[in-house]
Design an enzyme around this catalytic site. Structure first.
Site, PDB file in Angstrom:
ATOM      1  N   ASP A  62       0.814  -1.225   0.000  1.00 26.06           N
ATOM      2  CA  ASP A  62       0.000   0.000   0.000  1.00 26.06           C
ATOM      3  C   ASP A  62       0.846   1.272   0.000  1.00 26.06           C
ATOM      4  OD1 ASP A  62      -2.972  -0.698   0.230  1.00 26.06           O
ATOM      5  OD2 ASP A  62      -2.086  -2.020   1.726  1.00 26.06           O
ATOM      6  N   ASP A  68      -0.376   8.880   3.790  1.00 24.90           N
ATOM      7  CA  ASP A  68      -0.639   8.328   5.122  1.00 24.90           C
ATOM      8  C   ASP A  68       0.595   8.232   5.999  1.00 24.90           C
ATOM      9  OD1 ASP A  68      -3.402   7.980   4.823  1.00 24.90           O
ATOM     10  OD2 ASP A  68      -3.082   6.143   3.669  1.00 24.90           O
ATOM     11  N   HIS A 163     -11.109   6.373   5.707  1.00 28.69           N
ATOM     12  CA  HIS A 163     -10.429   7.566   6.233  1.00 28.69           C
ATOM     13  C   HIS A 163     -11.391   8.757   6.185  1.00 28.69           C
ATOM     14  CE1 HIS A 163      -6.278   5.789   4.942  1.00 28.69           C
ATOM     15  NE2 HIS A 163      -6.360   5.736   6.245  1.00 28.69           N
ATOM     16  N   CYS A 250      -4.541  10.478  -1.279  1.00 25.65           N
ATOM     17  CA  CYS A 250      -3.578   9.592  -0.593  1.00 25.65           C
ATOM     18  C   CYS A 250      -2.327   9.347  -1.430  1.00 25.65           C
ATOM     19  CB  CYS A 250      -4.232   8.253  -0.263  1.00 25.65           C
ATOM     20  SG  CYS A 250      -5.357   8.352   1.122  1.00 25.65           S
TER      21      CYS A 250
HETATM   22  N1  GLY Z   1      -5.477   0.189   0.702  1.00 26.67           N
HETATM   23  C1  GLY Z   1      -5.317   1.427   1.359  1.00 26.67           C
HETATM   24  C2  GLY Z   1      -5.351   1.254   2.808  1.00 26.67           C
HETATM   25  O1  GLY Z   1      -5.949   0.302   3.221  1.00 26.67           O
HETATM   26  O2  GLY Z   1      -4.798   1.970   3.599  1.00 26.67           O
END
Ligand code: GLY
Length: 255
Positions: A62, A68, A163, A250
């Site tokens: 990811d 993130d 999120h 993201c």
């Molecule tokens: N696939 C993005 C996440 O789960 O953070």
């Protein structure tokens, strides 16, 4: 109003097919994801940003969702402690890179977890979604760090989405695009809301970059609503990332 000069991105690894997903949309195709990522980078450049590209990280499927890994503010960078165990460690190379750009680098510590996909910046204030990935301890550490550097933060309860920014994005000028539960949160009652229809929910994750909005392609009604309030929109197809519940915000760290 903040103007951005840089973005950090990380291309999808071949292992993206093993990323965290709710599997409703199937597995992403690596080559298509790579092409979509290149188009996304071009959109950031078209908004005037210098794009810094970290090498793809095959060990962390990811890792293309680089937003993130850190929260970047005017006066400091705060390194995240990701809530998904398979994503912990994505922040290591980002921290090294940020040393070249930020004098002050702070970190979220255990037992706190924060994924900045849960953080929405509105001027000098940061809304923090309490999701499955961002816990109370992490949010309160974050608020203390923000206050140390002259910013502020507040938490938003949430239950429907991965999120916070999966469902709400700030487009400057007091304007939010929002869908689902975020249409009704008291914290957002004083904003001008652009309501995204449930059949275009993915369009609620878009990014304002220096007066332009980069939005996911394929959501004509939502794009028309954003254009109607005066923003030029660059649509970018991010279908392969949506298969992993990932939004286009993201895919970059903007500062
Ligand atoms: N696939 C993005 C996440 O789960 O953070």
């Amino acid at each position: 109003m903040k103007m951005f000069t840089h973005a950090i991105v990380r291309p999808p690894p071949k292992t993206i097919i093993d990323g965290i997903t709710n599997a409703k949309l199937g597995k992403p195709d690596y080559k298509t994801a790579l092409r979509q990522h290149q188009n996304y980078v071009e959109a950031l450049r078209a908004c005037g940003l210098t794009v810094i590209t970290l090498p793809a990280a095959e060990g962390v499927p990811d890792s293309c969702f680089v937003e993130d890994t850190a929260l970047l503010t005017r006066r400091c960078a705060i390194i995240a402690r990701l809530g998904a165990p398979s994503r912990q460690g994505e922040e290591v190379e980002v921290r090294e890179l940020l040393r070249g750009y930020f004098n002050h680098i702070e970190s979220i510590e255990a037992p706190g977890t924060v994924e900045p996909g849960d953080i929405m910046m509105v001027g000098n204030h940061f809304y923090i979604g309490l999701s499955d990935r961002t816990n109370d301890a992490g949010a309160h550490q974050l608020i203390s760090l923000l206050e140390k550097y002259g910013s502020s933060g507040s938490t938003v309860e949430m239950s429907e989405m991965l999120h916070l920014k999966t469902g709400v994005s700030y487009l400057e000028n007091n304007t939010l695009v929002a869908c689902g539960e975020f249409l009704f949160k008291p914290a957002f009652a004083n904003f001008d809301l652009i309501a995204i229809d449930p059949d275009e929910a993915s369009a609620a994750n878009c990014v304002w970059v220096n007066g332009t909005v980069i939005a996911p392609a394929g959501f004509a009604k939502s794009i028309a609503k954003i254009e109607a309030v005066g923003y030029p929109v660059i649509p970018v197809d991010v279908s392969e990332f949506q298969k992993l519940d990932g939004g286009l915000s993201c895919l970059s760290l903007r500062f």
